[in-house]
Design a protein around this motif. Structure first.
Motif, PDB file in Angstrom:
ATOM      1  N   PRO A   1       0.544  -0.878  -0.116  1.00 18.05           N
ATOM      2  CA  PRO A   1      -0.321   0.219  -0.005  1.00 18.05           C
ATOM      3  C   PRO A   1       0.464   0.565  -0.116  1.00 18.05           C
ATOM      4  N   ALA A   2       1.858   0.914   1.049  1.00 14.97           N
ATOM      5  CA  ALA A   2       2.917   2.460   0.936  1.00 14.97           C
ATOM      6  C   ALA A   2       3.676   3.007  -1.017  1.00 14.97           C
ATOM      7  N   VAL A   3       3.819   1.588  -1.292  1.00 15.41           N
ATOM      8  CA  VAL A   3       4.063   1.626  -2.893  1.00 15.41           C
ATOM      9  C   VAL A   3       2.975   2.561  -4.141  1.00 15.41           C
ATOM     10  N   GLY A   4       1.710   2.116  -3.568  1.00 13.29           N
ATOM     11  CA  GLY A   4       1.181   2.019  -4.455  1.00 13.29           C
ATOM     12  C   GLY A   4       0.271   3.966  -3.685  1.00 13.29           C
ATOM     13  N   GLN A   5       1.058   3.824  -2.426  1.00 19.39           N
ATOM     14  CA  GLN A   5       0.194   5.679  -2.361  1.00 19.39           C
ATOM     15  C   GLN A   5       1.399   6.327  -2.837  1.00 19.39           C
ATOM     16  N   VAL A   6       2.831   5.748  -3.394  1.00 20.91           N
ATOM     17  CA  VAL A   6       3.816   6.766  -2.651  1.00 20.91           C
ATOM     18  C   VAL A   6       3.740   7.555  -5.024  1.00 20.91           C
ATOM     19  N   ARG A   7       3.374   6.021  -5.408  1.00 19.80           N
ATOM     20  CA  ARG A   7       3.085   6.332  -6.553  1.00 19.80           C
ATOM     21  C   ARG A   7       1.820   7.056  -7.912  1.00 19.80           C
ATOM     22  N   PHE A   8       0.717   7.109  -6.718  1.00 16.13           N
ATOM     23  CA  PHE A   8      -0.296   7.560  -6.923  1.00 16.13           C
ATOM     24  C   PHE A   8       0.178   9.093  -7.128  1.00 16.13           C
ATOM     25  N   GLN A   9       0.381   9.350  -5.755  1.00 18.97           N
ATOM     26  CA  GLN A   9       1.338  10.894  -5.055  1.00 18.97           C
ATOM     27  C   GLN A   9       2.225  11.250  -6.541  1.00 18.97           C
ATOM     28  N   LEU A  10       3.385  10.431  -7.289  1.00 19.99           N
ATOM     29  CA  LEU A  10       4.079  10.908  -7.491  1.00 19.99           C
ATOM     30  C   LEU A  10       3.280  10.893  -9.626  1.00 19.99           C
ATOM     31  N   ASP A  11       2.305  10.228  -9.476  1.00 18.95           N
ATOM     32  CA  ASP A  11       1.180  10.549 -10.844  1.00 18.95           C
ATOM     33  C   ASP A  11       0.699  11.822 -11.094  1.00 18.95           C
ATOM     34  N   ASP A  12       0.164  12.350 -10.008  1.00 16.25           N
ATOM     35  CA  ASP A  12      -0.684  13.188  -9.915  1.00 16.25           C
ATOM     36  C   ASP A  12       0.835  14.215  -9.449  1.00 16.25           C
ATOM     37  N   ALA A  13       1.338  13.886  -9.204  1.00 15.42           N
ATOM     38  CA  ALA A  13       2.435  15.279  -9.567  1.00 15.42           C
ATOM     39  C   ALA A  13       3.082  15.651 -10.557  1.00 15.42           C
ATOM     40  N   GLY A  14       2.844  14.175 -11.845  1.00 15.17           N
ATOM     41  CA  GLY A  14       3.471  14.620 -12.740  1.00 15.17           C
ATOM     42  C   GLY A  14       2.360  15.136 -13.413  1.00 15.17           C
ATOM     43  N   LYS A  15       1.264  15.470 -13.251  1.00 14.78           N
ATOM     44  CA  LYS A  15      -0.440  15.113 -14.130  1.00 14.78           C
ATOM     45  C   LYS A  15      -0.455  17.110 -13.897  1.00 14.78           C
ATOM     46  N   SER A  16       0.301  16.771 -12.052  1.00 17.75           N
ATOM     47  CA  SER A  16       0.219  19.068 -12.346  1.00 17.75           C
ATOM     48  C   SER A  16       1.551  19.338 -12.758  1.00 17.75           C
ATOM     49  N   LEU A  17       2.073  18.955 -12.933  1.00 23.39           N
ATOM     50  CA  LEU A  17       3.861  20.126 -13.526  1.00 23.39           C
ATOM     51  C   LEU A  17       3.013  19.966 -14.945  1.00 23.39           C
TER      52      LEU A  17
END
Length: 118
Positions: A27-43
């Motif tokens: 779950p920790a890796v999943g959450q980090v991946r989600f945050q990374l994808d979200d940050a990428g989309k925001s960027l």
């Protein structure tokens, strides 16, 4: 037999720790991946906005000389139109005063004409 039993206990403890680690890790890796994808989309969204704003800015900067030239052409016309409007207002004021004088003279003549007929 003691070594077999202690091996089983150690193995069970190690497996339990491994299962707990995996239960936390996934779950920790999943959450980090989600945050990374979200940050990428925001960027990417921010970069898109920046490109759009830069394009609009470039268009405005390119249009400034043309608009400035048009303003330079219109400004003297505006000044002369304002001066003409001022002159026309002054003329209108004079004509209104002249009209009042003529109406007063006409009323005076009409009153004198009525008195002379009586």
């Amino acid at each position: 037999m003691k070594t077999g039993r202690s091996f089983a206990v150690v193995f069970a403890v190690i497996m339990l720790l491994f299962v707990l680690f995996v239960a936390w890790y996934l779950p920790a890796v999943g959450q980090v991946r989600f945050q990374l994808d979200d940050a990428g989309k925001s960027l990417e969204t921010s970069r898109g906005r920046e490109r759009k704003q830069q394009h609009e800015y470039d268009e405005v900067v390119a249009a400034i000389p043309e608009v400035q030239a048009e303003l330079d052409n219109i400004l003297p016309l505006s000044t002369s139109a304002a001066e003409e409007a001022k002159n026309l207002k002054a003329e209108r004021k004079q004509l209104r005063e002249r009209k009042k004088e003529l109406e007063a003279a006409q009323n005076t003549e009409a009153a004198e004409g009525d008195q002379s007929h009586e």
